[in-house]
Scaffold this active site. Structure first.
Site, mmCIF file in Angstrom:
data_model
loop_
_atom_site.group_PDB
_atom_site.id
_atom_site.type_symbol
_atom_site.label_atom_id
_atom_site.label_comp_id
_atom_site.label_asym_id
_atom_site.label_seq_id
_atom_site.Cartn_x
_atom_site.Cartn_y
_atom_site.Cartn_z
ATOM 1 N N ASP A 1 0.863 -1.180 0.000
ATOM 2 C CA ASP A 1 0.000 0.000 0.000
ATOM 3 C C ASP A 1 0.905 1.238 0.000
ATOM 4 O O ASP A 1 1.411 1.663 1.030
ATOM 5 C CB ASP A 1 -0.884 -0.031 1.254
ATOM 6 C CG ASP A 1 -1.984 1.013 1.175
ATOM 7 O OD1 ASP A 1 -2.030 1.768 0.177
ATOM 8 O OD2 ASP A 1 -2.781 1.055 2.113
ATOM 9 N N LEU A 2 1.075 1.791 -1.186
ATOM 10 C CA LEU A 2 2.059 2.838 -1.463
ATOM 11 C C LEU A 2 2.072 3.982 -0.428
ATOM 12 O O LEU A 2 1.064 4.632 -0.218
ATOM 13 C CB LEU A 2 1.749 3.411 -2.861
ATOM 14 C CG LEU A 2 2.710 4.481 -3.371
ATOM 15 C CD1 LEU A 2 4.087 3.918 -3.578
ATOM 16 C CD2 LEU A 2 2.160 5.078 -4.656
ATOM 17 N N ASP A 3 3.218 4.247 0.138
ATOM 18 C CA ASP A 3 3.400 5.353 1.087
ATOM 19 C C ASP A 3 2.469 5.275 2.290
ATOM 20 O O ASP A 3 2.189 6.279 2.933
ATOM 21 C CB ASP A 3 3.221 6.720 0.403
ATOM 22 C CG ASP A 3 4.359 7.018 -0.563
ATOM 23 O OD1 ASP A 3 5.400 6.338 -0.463
ATOM 24 O OD2 ASP A 3 4.208 7.913 -1.395
ATOM 25 N N GLU A 4 1.948 4.095 2.590
ATOM 26 C CA GLU A 4 1.009 3.990 3.696
ATOM 27 C C GLU A 4 1.456 2.973 4.735
ATOM 28 O O GLU A 4 0.668 2.547 5.559
ATOM 29 C CB GLU A 4 -0.389 3.604 3.175
ATOM 30 C CG GLU A 4 -1.041 4.623 2.266
ATOM 31 C CD GLU A 4 -1.636 5.811 3.019
ATOM 32 O OE1 GLU A 4 -2.004 5.646 4.194
ATOM 33 O OE2 GLU A 4 -1.710 6.902 2.430
#
EC number: 3.5.1.10
Lengths: 290, 290, 290, 290
Positions: free
Chosen positions: B232-235
């Site tokens: 979950d990109l950048d999360e």
């Protein structure tokens, strides 16, 4: 840690202790907590290389009352000659506030107390001026003032402080911009339970009107330091410090206003930690279990 | 805690563990340490109300070697089904660095590593550009680059990453402004041991050129977030964050330079804590035992 | 302000000036800029109540060359007896760096210079130790070292400094953790163009090993101050200050590492502002036109 | 700048203006000030590359009254089609405060107003709850409350707001934790003179109970943003932002208390700047002349 569901009422204990460091202390304390049917919900410890002292703060949920809990801890206390304090989590600390004419710190303390952010109760505010009576009245706190303009008046005022400490079972005295120097005797009598706030600069300035000096030198950071009172003026163990950035365009008056904000929040933070038993003394410095 | 003087060589162990919370864990662990002739020099613990997990990090001085220490801990590990890790304090973590063209984070990491401020060793830097070869060479670290401009090249690059992880027994992968999105498979393979850095704003901005958006909106604070990489990109779980104040007079280019400073120091701080085993995972968040 | 499209090449001028305050100064300067066909793109001014001086910094786009620009400003300069400086925006400042054995400040300065974040050029680094030769070499900057262990060696080193200042037309001397006290004569010779960095604490500590003192006293904030060098040791006009929060658990060594980070970024910030002509002297303090 | 001694009473004027950028504006304004016998004591300007607008704020001491001053400025206003505002420095801004049940922001505003730190006067506090009546009474400020639990009640409340704005010549409306969304019509009516405060996190969280989300994600910084109200909820031009560091050990309740402190000081700062005419609008962002 969680506990099995239990019909018994749970106490929430906070244990703080210090002793000469050595092997087995944590094991003994945690064993005593297990024996007292307790679950640790928060725990911090620190071994000071400087003084060879060991410090610990533990919060515990347990059906055990004070007597049972103390009995469980007694062997460890004796074995390591511990300086141990047992208290209920959240019990409001009986706090005496001293002030003069500036209201920012008093207002911040009383507002937070009322808002439930500070676990203190304030049975009395004492001042060497009448200025803040209305403010203190608003919060429903008794207020007394008496002038301190002579040695006799100062001695009388300090006797009243000690009497009030006694009368109200005071556990903490807060100098909320109380602009008189305490006598060495009073410092001694209140050692470890009296917190002062003063402004701080980088670099420090000695003598009168430090804000004017800071302005003249063009300091870029001004702040505040909350510390325990000792007879060594403004040099007691530091509890909390904050700074804020300023620039050349700030007048002396603006620097004062900015400094007061830092004083309010720094003093309230120090009082909060003290009331929650998070501040321990390690010689000339503090251990803060945040 | 201090120990009796001993002719035996002392080991310095760091133990990190997590398990389902319950009464008696601390007592069991401290008992095992006593059994392994150890003194606790630093200890932190936390019970997470969110997940019901208990976390602990302990540093111990002991004459016991690894085998003796593990044997002493074994009953507790089994009893509470602990996820436990035992390591020597100060052992450099084998770290693979990935980068692209911006050198600020790589330079900061390698300079601190050489200055002895970061307990990592870096057997290899991989990049999708040759730009930083000279910088990396200066620090005496092997450097490889290969373009990533097609799906095939990307797959090849990621195979090389996994091969390098294997070859060099890599314990941590740092994305030091590596400007490619990792495939879900690689994220999965590196779960819990891959740290990324990205800029952060209040409020957040989605889409391309966030500094330009931040400038247009007149944000007053810009910063950086170091986090674990998840698909979950950048999360992923946040490890560290910093911000710095800016104002309307800053150009987009100045915002970028300011943001890069925050990225460097935030990433280095996160890597430092990870290398010292101070970062534990609690579901979607981190416990940082600073 | 924007200009009409023009085929002429535009110069970007930065004007800094100070003079005794009085009515009409801004009007005269802006009139001169209009006369020189200039548009103001950035302007800041400050009237110091302390010294009665007026300070101004203006950036101007104009097709006028130096001669035309100076001619336009000449009447105002004469009328108010201005101390005025005219320079091209972005011209790299010729900077001499002095250092000893600690590399953190030198590395930060040279890395930022190379990354285009600092508009300086460094023709030479001088040191009283050979320790940092490799680091400086990497950045392609000439490095000389000579021991300073006697009065004679010190005098020789300072002669070399002055010679280098002369030889390379040096505009700024940076003491990047140069651990020798400059002689009063050298301080005098470099007045207003020599920047030093030193650690800062709340409160300040005098004497040897301040980090050890800060640790013993349990300070909660440590930082750094960049200032102009005067013969009054560490008491020159302050350019920039930063602090960072620490707690009781930090060892003296960790405090040193944290302090070094603050030193690096504070010194680089001060050099950046100086190179951009944003630092003006107002008696014992600085005006910073950020 | 200083003025010759004069028996005439000195006015202290603050001029704020914006217009399409172009050459000669500063010269024209400073010429008008000279013509009105004024001395500039503070001046800031900014040319926005984004919108092509020029912004200026000038404080002036002058014996000229309003009529003379406006006459002197009139040609420049006309020539550049300026949006110009002229006011007396220090005149208290007529401010309407809206609140609900949380008292931290209201208390901070009213305490600072009384302490002379905020140049506002508050003729009325309106609330959709009676909770804060005692607090507001203490400061001697009229208080009205009416429930807002239906569309009709909301419409009535908003009519009362507009009526109060009219009645009391309100220049600023402060939403001091007023927990109702304003209708687009009210937003429109109060455009550019209504300030709201809300919590801020890195990264941002959408939806209900953001503190719970922030806790679950383990954010390390929480803060507050003060911004102009627009019909685009929580997305108006930002005036001020602050953050404070938190860690995994903070409960949701503690995060709320910390967030409230940031809200109070951030809102008061924004109101202070607005009252001092330091906040100008440049499209979607603010220019803050601090």
């Amino acid at each position: 840690m969680t506990t099995d569901a239990s019909p018994e009422r749970l106490h929430h204990w906070v244990v703080t202790l210090s002793c000469t460091d050595g092997p087995g202390i944590v094991h003994a304390v945690s064993g005593a907590i297990v024996a007292a049917r307790g679950n640790i919900t928060e725990s911090q410890q620190f071994a000071s290389g400087d003084t060879g002292r060991f410090f610990m703060r533990v919060q515990v949920e347990s059906p055990a009352g004070r007597a049972e809990f103390e009995a469980a801890l007694a062997p460890a206390v004796e074995r390591w000659n511990m300086d141990l304090h047992l208290d209920e989590v959240g019990r409001p600390l009986r706090t005496l506030v001293l002030c003069s004419t500036a209201g920012h710190c008093v207002n911040d303390l009383l507002f937070r107390q009322r808002a439930g952010q500070l676990q203190i109760e304030v049975p009395l505010v004492l001042s060497n001026h009448g200025t803040l009576r209305d403010l203190v009245d608003f919060y429903g706190v008794p207020f007394e003032s008496a002038p301190v303009t002579s040695a006799d008046e100062k001695a009388a005022f300090e006797r009243r402080v000690l009497q009030a400490v006694d009368e109200h079972d005071i556990e903490l005295v807060v100098l909320a911009r109380y602009m008189q120097i305490l006598s060495p005797e009073l410092c001694e009598a209140l050692a470890g339970r009296c917190i002062n706030i003063h402004h701080s600069f980088l670099p420090g300035f000695k003598g009168a009107n430090p804000y004017r000096q800071a302005h003249a030198r063009g300091v870029k950071l001004i702040g505040a330091t909350a510390h325990f009172v000792t007879s060594d003026l403004d040099e007691g163990p530091i509890i909390e410090q904050n700074v804020v950035r300023v620039d050349h365009s700030r007048s002396v008056g603006e620097l004062v206003a900015i400094g007061q904000d830092e004083e309010s929040r720094t003093l309230s933070q120090a009082v909060k930690w003290f009331a929650e038993r998070r501040v321990l003394l390690d010689g000339a410095r503090t251990i803060i279990f945040r």
